[in-house]
Design an enzyme around this catalytic site. Structure first.
Site, PDB file in Angstrom:
ATOM      1  N   HIS B  39     -40.932   2.130  57.123  1.00 18.62           N
ATOM      2  CA  HIS B  39     -42.257   2.756  57.025  1.00 18.62           C
ATOM      3  C   HIS B  39     -43.351   1.775  57.440  1.00 18.62           C
ATOM      4  O   HIS B  39     -44.297   2.134  58.117  1.00 18.62           O
ATOM      5  CB  HIS B  39     -42.512   3.270  55.601  1.00 18.62           C
ATOM      6  CG  HIS B  39     -41.901   4.618  55.337  1.00 18.62           C
ATOM      7  ND1 HIS B  39     -40.555   4.790  55.136  1.00 18.62           N
ATOM      8  CD2 HIS B  39     -42.445   5.857  55.276  1.00 18.62           C
ATOM      9  CE1 HIS B  39     -40.305   6.079  54.942  1.00 18.62           C
ATOM     10  NE2 HIS B  39     -41.433   6.757  55.014  1.00 18.62           N
ATOM     11  N   LYS B 106     -36.020  10.749  46.097  1.00 24.72           N
ATOM     12  CA  LYS B 106     -35.948  11.025  44.662  1.00 24.72           C
ATOM     13  C   LYS B 106     -37.234  10.609  43.974  1.00 24.72           C
ATOM     14  O   LYS B 106     -37.940   9.719  44.452  1.00 24.72           O
ATOM     15  CB  LYS B 106     -34.739  10.343  44.036  1.00 24.72           C
ATOM     16  CG  LYS B 106     -34.894   8.853  43.803  1.00 24.72           C
ATOM     17  CD  LYS B 106     -33.686   8.311  43.075  1.00 24.72           C
ATOM     18  CE  LYS B 106     -33.722   6.796  42.984  1.00 24.72           C
ATOM     19  NZ  LYS B 106     -34.572   6.298  41.882  1.00 24.72           N
TER      20      LYS B 106
END
Lengths: 327, 202
Positions: B39, B106
């Site tokens: 990222h 998650k």
């Protein structure tokens, strides 16, 4: 590894029950020292395999019970079922239960005369071997450069606590704690005005419930909490984490702490966060509390959150070389 | 749970909009892994990936355990989701640039990502944390890897073909988040518990 006693045990059922070292001694000039670095590295590699790839039976039993309590067809129940399936697959294939194989914590008690340096080196060697075999993910990152050496080791990794005890055998316990749950651990200093938490057990209860609330599902609920009252900042968190070696049926021998453990478990499950934070009655599987002396000015409450994949294993190595693994 | 909806990438905007928080889905098709280091790399240099169409595909917050086989191919040894909230600062920009239709992870994500899901027509799919074996089994092929040398195994961008990868939609393209709902409800419980004194307390 195959020619060593431990190597044989890897494939035999009930590993560690046969005192194979006796047989080996007869064919060798000198019996192998089971506490020497090389032998310990092999033992610890097997300890890694067990810890990383098979779940402790008490945790599995708790997940099964929790699944049966959750409503039929609920996301909570389905999720707990997936955890059980996953644990079965991991064990059958000897593959990691979770891809985050965690920060390894060794707690080793050695007989008098055993080299502490040998134990530390063996733990590092075993980390490399277990990583090469795929029991562990290459999980160590240089905090300065971001570099991953690829072998799971680094400064302070694995963590090895080693001390002498008064017995003739060596006892090593290993805990693999992933980053997701480590990130939601917490430490409070009482009093805490925001939570109305005073310096008493009720204050402890409030801050621990807050920690569980703040974690939501992010620590991979249902988790197990290690809690420590007192100590300083460093020892409090270390003691809280040490509680995670305890089995779930284990109750604190101190009635006040045993009561606190039960209250915290019920209180946390009443929050309704549920497995993975999907909602439900199973937010925690257990709470293990301990205490350390504190200074008059400090009252720390330290919380170590362990994910459902509580990967722990231990081994007792006798001077004969006989190794008994337990989970 | 309710009926499981089968989805195949690339997901169309209509399919994405038809998903609501709480839906159980099984995803098949193209999934790429991406976590912290990737990222960061993305927002710094926005590399393009010729021959790899990410629009409508799935981004998976995962750092897998991989093994290189003798013939040079890779196999997945463990591949569960990692905590997504760490990508919160980057994800809105990533969605705008690469047009993923779904993010699997998650723990859920924050308000900025929730808004970006709505804006770009994407959903957040929650996989079961720690279910590394159940989920690795759903990977039918490792189609390639990018940035392996610079980022290492867990952080690299693994290109995976998955079949019936199970998830629950917890943040949808309409601005609804199961995480927000559970947080609100558990906040009420917490407030009540904090207000309540222990029965034996003075």
């Amino acid at each position: 590894m195959g020619e060593k006693p431990l190597g044989k045990k890897r494939s035999s059922e009930g590993a560690g029950r046969r005192p194979v070292a006796t047989g080996r001694a007869a064919t060798k000039a000198a019996p192998r020292d089971p506490f020497a670095e090389k032998a310990l590295a092999a033992t610890f590699t097997e300890l890694y395999r067990r810890a990383a790839t098979s779940m402790p039976p008490d945790v599995l039993a708790a997940i099964e019970e929790a699944r049966d309590r959750e409503a039929e067809g609920s996301a909570a129940r389905e999720t707990l079922e997936v955890l059980l399936t996953n644990s079965r697959l991991a064990s059958v294939w000897s593959r990691p239960v979770c891809q985050d194989t965690g920060m390894p914590l060794f707690d080793v008690a050695v007989p008098a005369g055993v080299s502490l340096r040998a134990v530390e080196r063996a733990a590092v060697k075993a980390t490399r071997a277990a990583t090469a075999r795929g029991y562990l993910r290459p999980n160590s990152v240089d905090a300065l450069t971001g570099e991953n050496p690829g072998d799971g080791t680094g400064r302070g990794m694995p963590i090895v606590h080693v001390r002498e005890h008064g017995r003739r055998s060596l006892v090593a316990s290993l805990l693999l704690k992933g980053g997701g749950c480590e990130n939601v651990g917490a430490q409070y200093a009482l009093p805490n005005a925001d939570l109305g938490a005073d310096r008493d057990l009720d204050g402890v209860r409030k801050v621990v419930l807050d920690a569980v609330f703040q974690a939501q599902g992010k620590g991979c609920a249902p988790g197990i909490l290690g809690v420590c009252l007192g100590g300083d900042r460093a020892t409090g968190l270390a003691e809280a984490k040490r509680q995670l070696f305890r089995r779930l049926p284990d109750r604190s021998p101190e009635p006040a702490l045993a009561k606190l453990e039960q209250e915290l478990l019920e209180g946390a499950n009443a929050l309704g966060i549920g497995p993975m934070g999907f909602g439900g009655g199973t937010t925690l599987l257990g709470v293990k509390a301990s205490r350390l002396a504190r200074l008059p000015a400090s009252y720390f409450v330290s919380v170590s959150y362990m994910c459902w994949a509580t990967r722990r294993a231990s081994v007792e190595v006798a001077p004969s070389g006989k190794a008994v693994f337990e989970q | 749970m309710t009926e499981v909806r089968k989805l195949t990438t690339p997901l169309s905007p209509e399919t994405v909009r038809s998903l609501r928080r709480g839906d159980a889905v099984a995803v098949s098709g193209l999934m790429v892994t991406g976590r912290d280091a990737l990222h960061k790399l993305w927002v710094k240099s926005w590399p393009s990936y010729p021959g790899l169409d990410l629009a409508g595909a799935i981004l998976y917050h995962c750092g897998p355990v991989m093994r290189k086989e003798r013939n040079g191919s890779w196999s997945v040894l463990a591949a569960g989701p990692t905590t997504s909230i760490r990508e919160e600062p980057y994800e809105a920009a990533v969605l705008a640039r690469y047009r993923f239709a779904g993010i699997v992870g998650k723990g859920g994500m924050g308000t900025k990502t929730l808004a970006a899901l709505k804006e770009h027509g994407a959903v957040y799919l929650h996989a079961v944390g720690g279910a590394a074996q159940v989920l690795a089994e759903k990977v039918v092929r490792v189609a390639g890897v990018r940035h392996l040398d610079e980022l290492g195994v867990p952080e690299a961008m693994w290109v995976l073909e998955v079949r019936d990868f199970p998830c629950i939609v917890t943040m949808d393209a309409h601005g609804d988040s199961l995480h927000e709902e559970v947080r609100r409800a558990s906040r009420e419980q917490l407030d009540e518990a904090i207000a309540r004194k222990r029965p034996d307390a003075a």
